[in-house]
Design an enzyme around this catalytic site. Sequence first.
Site, PDB file in Angstrom:
ATOM      1  N   TRP A  15       0.943  -1.275  -0.149  1.00  0.00           N
ATOM      2  CA  TRP A  15      -0.090   0.034   0.053  1.00  0.00           C
ATOM      3  C   TRP A  15       0.828   1.342  -0.094  1.00  0.00           C
ATOM      4  O   TRP A  15       0.487   2.224  -0.749  1.00  0.00           O
ATOM      5  CB  TRP A  15      -0.953  -0.007   1.134  1.00  0.00           C
ATOM      6  CG  TRP A  15      -1.921  -1.113   1.030  1.00  0.00           C
ATOM      7  CD1 TRP A  15      -2.325  -1.887   1.760  1.00  0.00           C
ATOM      8  CD2 TRP A  15      -3.092  -1.155  -0.073  1.00  0.00           C
ATOM      9  NE1 TRP A  15      -3.281  -3.169   1.525  1.00  0.00           N
ATOM     10  CE2 TRP A  15      -3.608  -2.474   0.143  1.00  0.00           C
ATOM     11  CE3 TRP A  15      -3.278  -0.528  -1.104  1.00  0.00           C
ATOM     12  CZ2 TRP A  15      -4.578  -2.757  -0.658  1.00  0.00           C
ATOM     13  CZ3 TRP A  15      -4.355  -1.045  -1.888  1.00  0.00           C
ATOM     14  CH2 TRP A  15      -5.221  -2.063  -1.627  1.00  0.00           C
ATOM     15  N   ASP A  75      -1.685   6.629   6.105  1.00  0.00           N
ATOM     16  CA  ASP A  75      -2.636   5.856   5.434  1.00  0.00           C
ATOM     17  C   ASP A  75      -2.981   4.913   6.907  1.00  0.00           C
ATOM     18  O   ASP A  75      -1.952   4.107   7.231  1.00  0.00           O
ATOM     19  CB  ASP A  75      -2.124   5.020   4.712  1.00  0.00           C
ATOM     20  CG  ASP A  75      -3.354   3.915   4.070  1.00  0.00           C
ATOM     21  OD1 ASP A  75      -4.244   3.608   4.745  1.00  0.00           O
ATOM     22  OD2 ASP A  75      -2.917   3.151   3.006  1.00  0.00           O
ATOM     23  N   LYS A 134     -12.114  -1.655   6.450  1.00  0.00           N
ATOM     24  CA  LYS A 134     -11.055  -2.590   6.933  1.00  0.00           C
ATOM     25  C   LYS A 134     -11.675  -2.638   8.784  1.00  0.00           C
ATOM     26  O   LYS A 134     -11.813  -3.918   9.124  1.00  0.00           O
ATOM     27  CB  LYS A 134      -9.660  -2.099   7.140  1.00  0.00           C
ATOM     28  CG  LYS A 134      -9.139  -1.909   5.842  1.00  0.00           C
ATOM     29  CD  LYS A 134      -9.101  -3.269   4.941  1.00  0.00           C
ATOM     30  CE  LYS A 134      -9.079  -2.998   3.547  1.00  0.00           C
ATOM     31  NZ  LYS A 134      -7.830  -2.356   2.990  1.00  0.00           N
TER      32      LYS A 134
HETATM   33  C1  LIG Z   1      -7.427  -1.695   1.677  1.00  0.00           C
HETATM   34  C2  LIG Z   1      -6.300  -0.930   2.068  1.00  0.00           C
HETATM   35  C3  LIG Z   1      -6.172   0.387   1.004  1.00  0.00           C
HETATM   36  C4  LIG Z   1      -6.911   0.180  -0.175  1.00  0.00           C
HETATM   37  O1  LIG Z   1      -8.195   0.630  -0.051  1.00  0.00           O
HETATM   38  P1  LIG Z   1      -9.250   0.826  -0.976  1.00  0.00           P
HETATM   39  O2  LIG Z   1     -10.314   1.457  -0.304  1.00  0.00           O
HETATM   40  O3  LIG Z   1      -9.518  -0.626  -1.628  1.00  0.00           O
HETATM   41  O4  LIG Z   1      -8.596   1.909  -2.067  1.00  0.00           O
HETATM   42  C5  LIG Z   1      -5.192   1.037   1.185  1.00  0.00           C
HETATM   43  N1  LIG Z   1      -4.399   1.023   2.325  1.00  0.00           N
HETATM   44  C6  LIG Z   1      -4.463   0.099   3.210  1.00  0.00           C
HETATM   45  C7  LIG Z   1      -3.551   0.104   4.399  1.00  0.00           C
HETATM   46  C8  LIG Z   1      -5.405  -0.749   3.119  1.00  0.00           C
HETATM   47  O5  LIG Z   1      -5.572  -1.665   3.994  1.00  0.00           O
END
Ligand SMILES: *Cc1c(COP(=O)(O)O)cnc(C)c1O
Length: 360
Positions: free
Chosen positions: A101, A171, A195
């Site tokens: 990511w 993030d 998540k």
């Molecule tokens: C799942 C995830 C993403 C991507 O998320 P989307 O909503 O599918 O774009 C980005 N960063 C992390 C840490 C993730 O777990």
Amino acid sequence: MARVYNFSAGPAVLPEEVLQEAAAEMMDYKGSGMSVMEMSHRSKVYDTIMKEAEKDLRELMNIPENYKVLFLQGGASQQFSAIPMNLMKNGVADFIITGQWAKKAYQEACRYGKAVKIASSEDKTFSYIPDCSDLPVDDDADYVYICENNTIYGTKFKELPNTKGKTLVADVSSCFLSEPHDVEKYGLLFGGVQKNVGPAGVVIVIVREDLIRDDVMEGTPTMLKYKTQADKDSLYNTPPCYGIYICGKVFKWLKKQGGLAAMKEYNEKKAKILYDFLDESKMFQGTVEKKDRSLMNVPFITGDKDLDAKFVAEAAEAGFVNLKGHRTVGGMRASIYNAMPIEGVEKLVAFMREFEKNNG
Ligand SMILES: *Cc1c(COP(=O)(O)O)cnc(C)c1O
């Protein structure tokens, strides 16, 4: 009704109470005669839902006044472009690469300016968090970027990097609201909610006001400009109304659990059960440095692909689903987000013990 123990990395398990409330309100939300899915995002009743969600989130995370909370669409991945477009003033950003990511965010930022990898753990398949106490942060870096919890690899920054005074951008998708966040340490933090917080389709961005500017990168779409969204309280266009409503319910559920400090304690207790077993097992092993272990995503292996597959299949049969590891890593991964009850992990460990006995 047969509910399983869902160890999916995302979209993932949500609190049953929240799902039940949503079901009860499906046909008639609080006497409105309609579902939240059917109502105008400009209506008074929806306005209350949105305002309350923001208020509860601010309370939970102790978000200072000078930070805006934005409820947006496009998932976490959309932010990989929005962040450089809005924040790259000097055209430079530093990245700490601790997984897929972070790498994706880095690759996207390369399209908009000079993105610099200042640390990486790719040499050991992202199984650890690099030492970030004294990194070569660029003098003109607009920000330092991290992915705080690495969903795929199962590592987490236990200490935030020393950014040498530069703005920290994080993030937090897979550790969002799993423990207290010290918001003031970040310029911007964001998370896709699927998540740990709600249904896919919402990304929450918490951003310090001085970073919300009008003079963003030439060509930035109106929708991706934080100022557009901040000025309109996330109602520039139709927001992901139903998703925000569910997030709001999860915020209330978290408050009822005692808030984020209580959640952290619960999550630590829960993760320890699984990690302790991995440390004593002769068949199953964790895959990351102990000091960097995530409380949310726990990858593990047997070292034998066929045995891994057998385990995943038999576990699913027994009601422990989505334990297959990410396609790039193999093995298994148990995601044990806020809404995974401690009994789920206890029962999983009991099942693993039994499997080890029968297959050892
Ligand atoms: C799942 C995830 C993403 C991507 O998320 P989307 O909503 O599918 O774009 C980005 N960063 C992390 C840490 C993730 O777990």
